[in-house]
Design a protein around this motif. Structure first.
Motif, PDB file in Angstrom:
ATOM      1  N   CYS A 142      90.208 -25.258  26.294  1.00  0.00           N
ATOM      2  CA  CYS A 142      89.567 -26.389  26.967  1.00  0.00           C
ATOM      3  C   CYS A 142      90.480 -26.878  28.087  1.00  0.00           C
ATOM      4  O   CYS A 142      91.692 -26.995  27.899  1.00  0.00           O
ATOM      5  CB  CYS A 142      89.310 -27.502  25.954  1.00  0.00           C
ATOM      6  SG  CYS A 142      88.560 -28.986  26.679  1.00  0.00           S
ATOM      7  N   THR A 143      89.883 -27.169  29.236  1.00  0.00           N
ATOM      8  CA  THR A 143      90.681 -27.629  30.373  1.00  0.00           C
ATOM      9  C   THR A 143      91.055 -29.105  30.267  1.00  0.00           C
ATOM     10  O   THR A 143      91.872 -29.586  31.041  1.00  0.00           O
ATOM     11  CB  THR A 143      89.939 -27.380  31.700  1.00  0.00           C
ATOM     12  OG1 THR A 143      88.659 -28.029  31.653  1.00  0.00           O
ATOM     13  CG2 THR A 143      89.758 -25.896  31.950  1.00  0.00           C
ATOM     14  N   HIS A 144      90.499 -29.805  29.317  1.00  0.00           N
ATOM     15  CA  HIS A 144      90.866 -31.205  29.105  1.00  0.00           C
ATOM     16  C   HIS A 144      92.093 -31.322  28.209  1.00  0.00           C
ATOM     17  O   HIS A 144      92.926 -32.190  28.400  1.00  0.00           O
ATOM     18  CB  HIS A 144      89.697 -31.989  28.497  1.00  0.00           C
ATOM     19  CG  HIS A 144      90.077 -33.375  28.079  1.00  0.00           C
ATOM     20  ND1 HIS A 144      90.228 -33.739  26.762  1.00  0.00           N
ATOM     21  CD2 HIS A 144      90.343 -34.479  28.804  1.00  0.00           C
ATOM     22  CE1 HIS A 144      90.567 -35.007  26.699  1.00  0.00           C
ATOM     23  NE2 HIS A 144      90.651 -35.493  27.918  1.00  0.00           N
ATOM     24  N   GLY A 145      92.173 -30.443  27.220  1.00  0.00           N
ATOM     25  CA  GLY A 145      93.301 -30.439  26.299  1.00  0.00           C
ATOM     26  C   GLY A 145      93.538 -29.028  25.822  1.00  0.00           C
ATOM     27  O   GLY A 145      92.703 -28.152  26.016  1.00  0.00           O
ATOM     28  N   ASP A 146      94.647 -28.795  25.249  1.00  0.00           N
ATOM     29  CA  ASP A 146      94.999 -27.442  24.796  1.00  0.00           C
ATOM     30  C   ASP A 146      94.321 -27.162  23.452  1.00  0.00           C
ATOM     31  O   ASP A 146      94.971 -27.038  22.419  1.00  0.00           O
ATOM     32  CB  ASP A 146      96.521 -27.329  24.680  1.00  0.00           C
ATOM     33  CG  ASP A 146      96.977 -25.906  24.493  1.00  0.00           C
ATOM     34  OD1 ASP A 146      96.197 -24.978  24.790  1.00  0.00           O
ATOM     35  OD2 ASP A 146      98.111 -25.713  24.028  1.00  0.00           O
ATOM     36  N   CYS A 198      83.642 -28.370  23.075  1.00  0.00           N
ATOM     37  CA  CYS A 198      84.949 -28.545  22.462  1.00  0.00           C
ATOM     38  C   CYS A 198      84.820 -29.530  21.303  1.00  0.00           C
ATOM     39  O   CYS A 198      84.275 -30.620  21.464  1.00  0.00           O
ATOM     40  CB  CYS A 198      85.940 -29.073  23.498  1.00  0.00           C
ATOM     41  SG  CYS A 198      87.588 -29.378  22.840  1.00  0.00           S
ATOM     42  N   TRP A 199      85.338 -29.143  20.163  1.00  0.00           N
ATOM     43  CA  TRP A 199      85.216 -29.983  18.966  1.00  0.00           C
ATOM     44  C   TRP A 199      86.050 -31.250  19.048  1.00  0.00           C
ATOM     45  O   TRP A 199      85.751 -32.243  18.413  1.00  0.00           O
ATOM     46  CB  TRP A 199      85.597 -29.197  17.707  1.00  0.00           C
ATOM     47  CG  TRP A 199      87.031 -28.765  17.686  1.00  0.00           C
ATOM     48  CD1 TRP A 199      87.535 -27.582  18.148  1.00  0.00           C
ATOM     49  CD2 TRP A 199      88.149 -29.511  17.213  1.00  0.00           C
ATOM     50  NE1 TRP A 199      88.908 -27.540  17.995  1.00  0.00           N
ATOM     51  CE2 TRP A 199      89.305 -28.732  17.415  1.00  0.00           C
ATOM     52  CE3 TRP A 199      88.294 -30.767  16.633  1.00  0.00           C
ATOM     53  CZ2 TRP A 199      90.583 -29.160  17.059  1.00  0.00           C
ATOM     54  CZ3 TRP A 199      89.574 -31.197  16.280  1.00  0.00           C
ATOM     55  CH2 TRP A 199      90.695 -30.387  16.500  1.00  0.00           C
ATOM     56  N   ALA A 200      87.109 -31.245  19.858  1.00  0.00           N
ATOM     57  CA  ALA A 200      88.043 -32.368  19.861  1.00  0.00           C
ATOM     58  C   ALA A 200      87.552 -33.568  20.673  1.00  0.00           C
ATOM     59  O   ALA A 200      87.633 -34.702  20.215  1.00  0.00           O
ATOM     60  CB  ALA A 200      89.409 -31.919  20.380  1.00  0.00           C
ATOM     61  N   HIS A 201      87.053 -33.319  21.878  1.00  0.00           N
ATOM     62  CA  HIS A 201      86.700 -34.439  22.746  1.00  0.00           C
ATOM     63  C   HIS A 201      85.275 -34.373  23.279  1.00  0.00           C
ATOM     64  O   HIS A 201      84.879 -35.224  24.071  1.00  0.00           O
ATOM     65  CB  HIS A 201      87.689 -34.541  23.912  1.00  0.00           C
ATOM     66  CG  HIS A 201      89.086 -34.767  23.471  1.00  0.00           C
ATOM     67  ND1 HIS A 201      90.056 -33.802  23.580  1.00  0.00           N
ATOM     68  CD2 HIS A 201      89.672 -35.828  22.872  1.00  0.00           C
ATOM     69  CE1 HIS A 201      91.190 -34.273  23.089  1.00  0.00           C
ATOM     70  NE2 HIS A 201      90.983 -35.497  22.644  1.00  0.00           N
ATOM     71  N   GLY A 202      84.527 -33.341  22.906  1.00  0.00           N
ATOM     72  CA  GLY A 202      83.113 -33.303  23.235  1.00  0.00           C
ATOM     73  C   GLY A 202      82.727 -32.727  24.578  1.00  0.00           C
ATOM     74  O   GLY A 202      81.539 -32.711  24.912  1.00  0.00           O
ATOM     75  N   LEU A 207      82.052 -35.096  30.847  1.00  0.00           N
ATOM     76  CA  LEU A 207      83.450 -35.517  30.742  1.00  0.00           C
ATOM     77  C   LEU A 207      83.875 -35.526  29.284  1.00  0.00           C
ATOM     78  O   LEU A 207      83.022 -35.544  28.399  1.00  0.00           O
ATOM     79  CB  LEU A 207      83.602 -36.911  31.355  1.00  0.00           C
ATOM     80  CG  LEU A 207      83.306 -36.994  32.859  1.00  0.00           C
ATOM     81  CD1 LEU A 207      83.338 -38.442  33.317  1.00  0.00           C
ATOM     82  CD2 LEU A 207      84.290 -36.157  33.656  1.00  0.00           C
ATOM     83  N   PRO A 208      85.141 -35.460  28.984  1.00  0.00           N
ATOM     84  CA  PRO A 208      86.257 -35.747  29.867  1.00  0.00           C
ATOM     85  C   PRO A 208      86.760 -34.547  30.691  1.00  0.00           C
ATOM     86  O   PRO A 208      87.549 -34.736  31.597  1.00  0.00           O
ATOM     87  CB  PRO A 208      87.341 -36.248  28.929  1.00  0.00           C
ATOM     88  CG  PRO A 208      87.081 -35.558  27.640  1.00  0.00           C
ATOM     89  CD  PRO A 208      85.576 -35.423  27.571  1.00  0.00           C
TER      90      PRO A 208
END
Length: 109
Positions: free
Chosen positions: A44-48, A63-67, A80-81
């Protein structure tokens, strides 16, 4: 570099992502509900975060972490994010083999 075997088509579960790594390049490979196979960058380009641990919905991978969801066709974030796209790789099927060349990304802009 040439396309290499990433996995078998029979190894894929419809509407689920599978993480593969070819020459150190992590990818999420998806068999969508239309029977098409897609390969996008797995990070994911928002987080690793590994996208292959996320959720397939139609032609997107969330992405499961931030949607943030990414288009399986273009790699572009759909919400976003995340605001940066992930790479998209060309997939070739040869019998049951799913072949991907990690050195060639599709220009889908």
């Amino acid at each position: 570099m040439t396309a290499q075997r990433a996995c078998g088509l029979s190894d894929l579960v419809q509407d689920e992502a599978r993480r593969v790594e070819i020459d150190g390049v992590p990818m999420a490979v998806v068999l969508d509900s239309n029977g098409e196979v897609h390969a996008i960058g797995d990070t994911c380009t928002h987080g690793d975060i590994s996208l292959s641990e996320g959720f397939v919905d139609g032609d997107s991978l969330e992405c499961w972490a931030h949607g943030s969801a990414f288009s399986l066709r273009t790699g572009k974030p759909l919400n976003l994010p995340a605001y940066e796209p992930v790479p998209v790789y060309a997939v070739t099927l040869d019998g049951d083999d799913v072949l991907i060349d990690p050195s060639v990304t599709l220009d889908v802009n």
